[in-house]
Scaffold this active site. Structure first.
Site, PDB file in Angstrom:
ATOM      1  N   LYS A   1      -4.029  -0.862  -1.074  1.00 53.65           N
ATOM      2  CA  LYS A   1      -4.185   0.069   0.059  1.00 53.65           C
ATOM      3  C   LYS A   1      -5.095   1.247  -0.324  1.00 53.65           C
ATOM      4  O   LYS A   1      -5.977   1.626   0.437  1.00 53.65           O
ATOM      5  CB  LYS A   1      -2.812   0.604   0.506  1.00 53.65           C
ATOM      6  CG  LYS A   1      -1.838  -0.485   0.947  1.00 53.65           C
ATOM      7  CD  LYS A   1      -0.557   0.104   1.519  1.00 53.65           C
ATOM      8  CE  LYS A   1       0.336   0.762   0.499  1.00 53.65           C
ATOM      9  NZ  LYS A   1       0.969  -0.164  -0.464  1.00 53.65           N
TER      10      LYS A   1
ATOM     11  N   ARG B   1       7.128   4.234   5.673  1.00 51.49           N
ATOM     12  CA  ARG B   1       7.724   3.211   4.819  1.00 51.49           C
ATOM     13  C   ARG B   1       9.097   2.797   5.324  1.00 51.49           C
ATOM     14  O   ARG B   1       9.712   1.896   4.746  1.00 51.49           O
ATOM     15  CB  ARG B   1       7.842   3.751   3.398  1.00 51.49           C
ATOM     16  CG  ARG B   1       6.764   3.240   2.447  1.00 51.49           C
ATOM     17  CD  ARG B   1       6.997   3.908   1.125  1.00 51.49           C
ATOM     18  NE  ARG B   1       6.473   3.268  -0.024  1.00 51.49           N
ATOM     19  CZ  ARG B   1       5.371   3.642  -0.659  1.00 51.49           C
ATOM     20  NH1 ARG B   1       4.620   4.591  -0.175  1.00 51.49           N
ATOM     21  NH2 ARG B   1       5.028   3.039  -1.779  1.00 51.49           N
TER      22      ARG B   1
ATOM     23  N   ARG C   1      -3.038  -1.486 -13.753  1.00 51.41           N
ATOM     24  CA  ARG C   1      -3.642  -0.330 -13.056  1.00 51.41           C
ATOM     25  C   ARG C   1      -3.681   0.906 -13.969  1.00 51.41           C
ATOM     26  O   ARG C   1      -2.737   1.195 -14.678  1.00 51.41           O
ATOM     27  CB  ARG C   1      -2.814  -0.014 -11.803  1.00 51.41           C
ATOM     28  CG  ARG C   1      -3.288   1.227 -11.070  1.00 51.41           C
ATOM     29  CD  ARG C   1      -2.827   1.250  -9.651  1.00 51.41           C
ATOM     30  NE  ARG C   1      -1.405   1.500  -9.485  1.00 51.41           N
ATOM     31  CZ  ARG C   1      -0.812   1.557  -8.290  1.00 51.41           C
ATOM     32  NH1 ARG C   1      -1.503   1.351  -7.181  1.00 51.41           N
ATOM     33  NH2 ARG C   1       0.481   1.791  -8.209  1.00 51.41           N
TER      34      ARG C   1
ATOM     35  N   ARG D   1       0.541   4.959 -14.429  1.00 54.06           N
ATOM     36  CA  ARG D   1       1.582   5.642 -13.659  1.00 54.06           C
ATOM     37  C   ARG D   1       2.957   5.302 -14.242  1.00 54.06           C
ATOM     38  O   ARG D   1       3.201   4.158 -14.614  1.00 54.06           O
ATOM     39  CB  ARG D   1       1.519   5.185 -12.198  1.00 54.06           C
ATOM     40  CG  ARG D   1       0.649   6.080 -11.341  1.00 54.06           C
ATOM     41  CD  ARG D   1       0.454   5.529  -9.969  1.00 54.06           C
ATOM     42  NE  ARG D   1       1.680   5.164  -9.267  1.00 54.06           N
ATOM     43  CZ  ARG D   1       1.724   4.803  -7.997  1.00 54.06           C
ATOM     44  NH1 ARG D   1       0.619   4.771  -7.295  1.00 54.06           N
ATOM     45  NH2 ARG D   1       2.852   4.465  -7.425  1.00 54.06           N
TER      46      ARG D   1
ATOM     47  N   ARG E   1      10.701  -1.521  -6.705  1.00 54.83           N
ATOM     48  CA  ARG E   1       9.808  -1.106  -5.602  1.00 54.83           C
ATOM     49  C   ARG E   1       9.579  -2.270  -4.642  1.00 54.83           C
ATOM     50  O   ARG E   1       9.494  -2.083  -3.427  1.00 54.83           O
ATOM     51  CB  ARG E   1       8.472  -0.595  -6.164  1.00 54.83           C
ATOM     52  CG  ARG E   1       8.608   0.784  -6.795  1.00 54.83           C
ATOM     53  CD  ARG E   1       7.474   1.096  -7.754  1.00 54.83           C
ATOM     54  NE  ARG E   1       6.190   1.267  -7.117  1.00 54.83           N
ATOM     55  CZ  ARG E   1       5.023   1.168  -7.763  1.00 54.83           C
ATOM     56  NH1 ARG E   1       4.992   0.881  -9.045  1.00 54.83           N
ATOM     57  NH2 ARG E   1       3.908   1.349  -7.109  1.00 54.83           N
TER      58      ARG E   1
END
Ligand code: AMP
Length: 220
Positions: A13, A89, A128, A161, A172
């Site tokens: 996203k 969300r 990431r 992160r 998640r």
């Protein structure tokens, strides 16, 4: 153009938003980024949010909705449109967002749903890396920086992160399926949903997607 970007963590996203932003000249608003900024500043809101974020849980609806309401009500640049990344969300957040936007007379044009396969999500999230300073996103193998561990844009260090580890990613994903998937139905009912293939490269997605937008919606 006013967009909501929906999809599991790791759908891309943020990457799609940064490409669309250049093209549409609208504002990219990520609740994850806003919350991480609050955490960095150690504000009371940031301290509260940290308890949830570090465990892969959702921060409370009221806290996040207030943050978005403040941003949408005070950022003059949103006249050119905006993309909401990571918000709403939950169905409650989606309903409250519609109320806020109806007061501002700025309804959402499209909700873009990035459907993505699970094994790709894991690969994307564990690889990431994010710039400590400007927030630019990289991937160790798919989108590496020119110099290892250094941001191409601002030359700061890249970090992983805290919530991009396998255990938190699993939580998640569970949270996403339980709380966020129902929102897809919410926007489908409103006739605003556009489903796209989140497994595709972001540049290809951007090009396919923008061809499908109504011309008259691009200008706001
Ligand atoms: P993201 O950067 O979008 O992956 O968000 C990172 C974390 O911030 C999430 O796992 C949640 O803990 C929190 N968060 C971001 N957006 C929201 C939201 N709309 N509602 C609740 N929690 C959120």
């Amino acid at each position: 153009m006013r967009l909501v970007l929906l999809g599991p963590p790791g759908a891309g996203k943020g990457t799609l938003a940064s490409l669309l932003k250049k093209q549409l000249n609208n504002v990219h608003i990520s609740t994850g980024d806003l919350l991480r900024e609050e955490m960095k500043n150690n504000s009371p809101l940031g301290q509260e949010a940290k308890k949830f974020i570090d465990n892969g849980k959702l921060a409370p609806d009221d806290l996040v909705t207030k943050l978005i309401e403040n941003k949408l009500s005070n950022d003059v640049n949103i006249q050119n449109g905006f993309m909401l990344d990571g918000f709403p969300r939950t169905t409650k957040q989606a309903e409250d967002l519609d109320k806020i936007l109806s007061v501002l007379k700025m309804p959402i044009d499209y909700a873009i749903y990035m459907e993505t396969s699970l094994n790709l999500i894991l690969k994307r999230l564990t690889g990431r890396r994010v710039c400590k300073t400007c927030g630019a996103t990289y991937h160790v193998s798919n989108r590496p920086p020119k110099v290892e561990n250094i941001c191409d844009n601002c030359k700061s260090e890249l970090v992983q992160r805290a919530d991009d580890n396998e255990e938190t990613i699993k939580t998640r994903m569970e949270v996403y399926v339980a709380s966020t998937e129902p929102i897809i139905k919410y926007y489908k009912k409103q006739g605003k949903l556009k489903k796209i293939d989140g497994d595709m490269e972001s540049e290809d997605l951007q090009s396919d997607l923008t061809k499908s937008f109504d011309e008259d919606k691009i200008s706001h």
